[in-house]
Design a protein around this motif. Sequence first.
Motif: not given
Length: 282
Positions: A109-114, A153-163
């Motif tokens: 829903m929140e990523i600006p898909w193109q 996006h904050p969720l993407l940052t969290m996932l990047k840090d975890h990976i």
Amino acid sequence: MADKRQRARVQGAWAGSSNTAGSSFQVNRRSSENVAGAHRPPKEQAAPDRRFVYQNPTEVQRKIPEERIIDKEGFYEISSSSTGVSRLHLKPAFVDLKEADWMFEQLHMEIPWQQKSNIREDRSYQEPRLTAWYGDLPYTYSRSAMKANPHWHPLLTMLKDHIEEVTGYTFNSLLCNLYRNGKDSIDWHSDDEPSLGRKPVIASLSFGETRNFEMRKKPPPEEKGDYTYAERIRIPLNHGCLLVMEGETQKDWQHRVPKEYHDRNPRINLTFRTIYPETRWN
């Protein structure tokens, strides 16, 4: 004196008689040999075998390698070359199922898909999927650039840090892909653009529908681009799974997500990577 002359005549007579006899004997022996040879049967000689016998041509029989399926957690060295090893790291349950469900909904829903436009053979075409780019630098592939977008996006940052914590690698960019249905796909390619540097590491995190991730090894120069006998790998990427490609994987292999001509629900794929200024490699 008369006696001497008589003895000389006698000796001369014996000498002449001896020569004549010898000559006669030699002539008679040759004559007898010729006569005997005239009645001797000729020696038999084996006639050459002129029969034609068909033989199948000897050809090198090459078999197409069987596709290898990787679906269990672990590290896999899929090939090695003079420059290094191609390696995969698969973690099928990297994100818990319930968390993965929530993350999928948020990202969808929140990523600006193109829909990105590329250029092939001087013609423009739209990619059969939707994308979004995050990073401080633009990303160019298929002769088309994606603008820099440093606002993660904050969720993407969290996932990047975890990976990064789990893999030990660091990333500064992210290409997001949304496969809306089975007809959305990405064709054979390698992530080997100059801006990705040497031996790029790609961390691919999937949410939603399981789709097959296929790989094929690049053929040697003498094959002239023929992939008929190339080694192949298939990896079902399911909900919440992480696949890390490292080493010489982008140099020695290609990968794709093929079309599937039956109902498929949406799938989101996040591919974390590191982008360098292109001047670094000039």
